[in-house]
Design a protein around this motif. Structure first.
Motif, PDB file in Angstrom:
ATOM      1  N   VAL A   1      35.342  46.477  39.327  1.00 48.53           N
ATOM      2  CA  VAL A   1      34.590  47.561  38.692  1.00 48.53           C
ATOM      3  C   VAL A   1      35.470  48.808  38.618  1.00 48.53           C
TER       4      VAL A   1
ATOM      5  N   GLU B   1      33.398  35.946  35.009  1.00 50.64           N
ATOM      6  CA  GLU B   1      33.280  36.986  36.045  1.00 50.64           C
ATOM      7  C   GLU B   1      33.677  38.365  35.501  1.00 50.64           C
TER       8      GLU B   1
ATOM      9  N   ARG C   1      30.692  39.515  33.418  1.00 50.10           N
ATOM     10  CA  ARG C   1      29.582  39.917  34.290  1.00 50.10           C
ATOM     11  C   ARG C   1      29.756  41.375  34.727  1.00 50.10           C
ATOM     12  N   THR C   2      30.968  41.740  35.120  1.00 51.95           N
ATOM     13  CA  THR C   2      31.237  43.129  35.530  1.00 51.95           C
ATOM     14  C   THR C   2      31.039  44.082  34.360  1.00 51.95           C
TER      15      THR C   2
ATOM     16  N   LYS D   1      29.159  43.750  31.750  1.00 43.49           N
ATOM     17  CA  LYS D   1      27.724  43.863  31.445  1.00 43.49           C
ATOM     18  C   LYS D   1      27.028  44.755  32.464  1.00 43.49           C
ATOM     19  N   ARG D   2      27.376  44.606  33.753  1.00 45.99           N
ATOM     20  CA  ARG D   2      26.783  45.475  34.791  1.00 45.99           C
ATOM     21  C   ARG D   2      27.071  46.945  34.522  1.00 45.99           C
ATOM     22  N   LEU D   3      28.226  47.227  33.940  1.00 40.33           N
ATOM     23  CA  LEU D   3      28.590  48.594  33.611  1.00 40.33           C
ATOM     24  C   LEU D   3      27.895  49.096  32.344  1.00 40.33           C
TER      25      LEU D   3
ATOM     26  N   TYR E   1      24.371  37.293  30.813  1.00 35.40           N
ATOM     27  CA  TYR E   1      25.123  38.541  30.638  1.00 35.40           C
ATOM     28  C   TYR E   1      26.146  38.450  29.506  1.00 35.40           C
TER      29      TYR E   1
END
Length: 190
Positions: free
Chosen positions: A121, A146, A149-150, A152-154, A170
């Motif tokens: 991140v 992976e 996924r990071t 998308k989380r952001l 995601y």
């Protein structure tokens, strides 16, 4: 699909290099594996089987051999990369060979993020801050889940380059090849 939120010309696109813009499996990855194994054999006095096992073990656990070496052996990332990545101009060469260099404002490597590579991140945030970008304005195109996924989380849009057909929550768009992206993005944007 979240890619509709902004017109393609207003979105900032981040593209992964290996196995996204070009196929690294046939020549690039085997050459890097050989260079990493040679480094591990010299540094730890291992035979080839031992070096290969160490490289693969760290890669499976941390996503990169370098991360495992940093965590467990205090290896300096710059030293490791100098010894194992003898293709420093690869990213520029790939975008020139593909004829897409004019579409890229910058090419970044792990050195540009203080060795905080994907899916960290902190590495993503560093690049976003450097360019004063809101994640919702950005899209990541990558072959590794992976990393997506990071992103998308952001709050970034995500494009998975993969022959797999499964649905991943995601991932906003899945394509078999990056060459499909322009037609699909413009079709969905209108």
């Amino acid at each position: 699909m979240r890619l509709i939120g902004l017109p393609p010309s207003r979105r900032v696109w981040f593209f992964d290099l290996d196995n996204t813009l070009h196929d690294a499996r046939a020549r690039i990855f085997p050459a890097m594996h050989d260079q990493i194994n040679a480094y591990l054999m010299r540094r730890f006095e291992l035979d080839e089987a031992g070096a290969n096992a160490m490289r693969r073990g760290f890669w499976e656990k941390y996503g990169t051999t370098m991360e495992g070496l940093v965590r467990h052996h205090g290896t300096r990332p710059a030293e490791f990369l100098r010894a194992t990545h003898q293709l420093p101009e690869l990213a520029d060469m790939v975008v020139r060979t593909l004829g897409v260099a004019r579409y890229f404002d910058a090419v970044y490597s792990i050195e540009n993020t203080r060795y905080l590579g994907k899916p960290s991140v902190a590495g993503f945030r560093m690049l976003l801050r450097k360019h004063h970008l809101a994640p919702a304005r950005c899209a990541l195109v990558d072959d590794m889940l992976e990393n997506l996924r990071t992103a998308k989380r952001l709050g970034m849009a995500t494009v998975w380059v993969s022959p797999e057909r499964r649905s991943v929550p995601y991932v906003d768009l899945r394509i078999g090849s990056v060459t499909q992206l322009p037609g699909l993005v413009f079709r969905y944007a209108h």
